[in-house]
Design a protein around this motif. Structure first.
Motif: not given
Length: 323
Positions: A44-60
């Motif tokens: 809708k807003e003319g942006l690219a979509s992105a997901v940020m994840v963490f490795e390792p996961q914080p609790r790890e």
């Protein structure tokens, strides 16, 4: 979808982004709702979509000797997020330096990544001490959309709830929370080859996690891949019992520590009744269908062999009853 491993000394050149941030462990229905809002907003807003994840996961990172059970490996997350139409997956290395980022430093990172819009869950916090929230992001000039929790049967969908269901072999609840059957995908690697001596040769599937969320003896459909391409079983060997899904083979799967043989590390082993072939180096997707029982201890290899034979028999009876 393009995967980018973020390095502090090298921030990639990216288009203006709509971003969501989190562990996305399991990519359950709550995660899927966030991704749907993300991709819709980006379009809708003319942006690219992105997901940020963490490795390792914080609790790890914080509890490496006693981490929470992991629902999905990075490769499994990548596959699921790619199916949901995300343009970029940003993998942040969660180390001491990242943990120490202040809320202000984290927002600076977002600016350097060209983040214009954030789509967040209602419990999102960031920065050292978790002091940052949606309100602080808005004050800093970011557009923020928040999504309320998704509920199934009156329960908030979460990775914790999914772990709890899998811990007791409740595959029905797990499927409700995921919108699909729970599965683990990994490369077939060399193991101890004990199964061969018991007349039940198994494929040892790499778990790619410290501790799995599911354990015990289960029925499964198994699908084979090489370099991301699905393979026909008849090209890999002979025989086998048809699985419930088209093109799959039926398997008896065991996830556990193998106390009967003095095991100390978590293993996923699958036995394909009536199949003969070489699977080393292939990737197997093991789709769990039915929980038989938890892992058992046997006092001898003969007892173990008898136990495996009984498990396979019962699982084949279950498979025949399904049709």
């Amino acid at each position: 979808m393009k995967t980018i491993h973020l390095l502090p000394q090298h921030i990639p050149s990216l288009p203006d982004l709509a971003l969501t941030i989190g562990n996305y462990d399991g990519v359950h229905l709550g995660h899927q709702a966030l991704i749907d809002l993300l991709t819709t907003t980006a379009t809708k807003e003319g942006l690219a979509s992105a997901v940020m994840v963490f490795e390792p996961q914080p609790r790890e990172f914080f509890s490496p000797d006693d981490p929470p059970a992991r629902l999905s490996s990075l490769a499994e997350k990548t596959e699921q997020l790619g199916k949901l139409g995300v343009d970029y997956l940003l993998v942040a290395s969660f180390d001491e330096a990242f943990r120490a980022l202040s809320a202000e430093a984290f927002m600076d990172l977002l600016n350097r990544l060209n983040v214009r819009k954030l789509v967040l869950g209602d419990d999102f916090r960031f920065g050292q001490g978790r002091v940052g929230d949606a309100s602080l992001l808005q004050q800093a000039g970011f557009g923020v959309l928040s999504l309320d929790s998704i509920n199934v049967d009156g329960r908030r969908v979460s990775s914790s709830l999914l772990r709890a269901a899998l811990a007791v072999g409740d595959l029905t609840t797990a499927k409700q929370l995921l919108g699909r059957d729970y599965a683990i995908t990994g490369e077939v690697v060399h193991g101890d080859k004990i199964g061969r001596t018991l007349d039940f040769p198994t494929a040892n599937v790499a778990l790619s996690r410290i501790r799995p969320a599911l354990h015990g003896v289960l029925a499964a459909d198994v699908i084979a891949y090489r370099d991301g391409k699905r393979l026909a079983w008849q090209t890999l060997g002979v025989g086998g019992v048809a699985g419930l899904a088209a093109g799959s083979l039926f398997a008896a799967a065991n996830i556990g520590l193998r106390p009967a043989v003095g095991g100390s590390d978590w293993r996923l082993e699958v036995y394909l009744p009536e199949f003969v072939g070489n699977l080393y180096g292939l990737q197997l997707q093991v789709v769990f269908l039915h929980y038989l029982h938890g892992e058992r201890h046997y006092s001898s290899l003969d007892e173990l062999k008898q136990g495996i034979a009984q498990d396979v028999k019962e699982l084949l009876v279950w498979r025949a009853a399904i049709g």
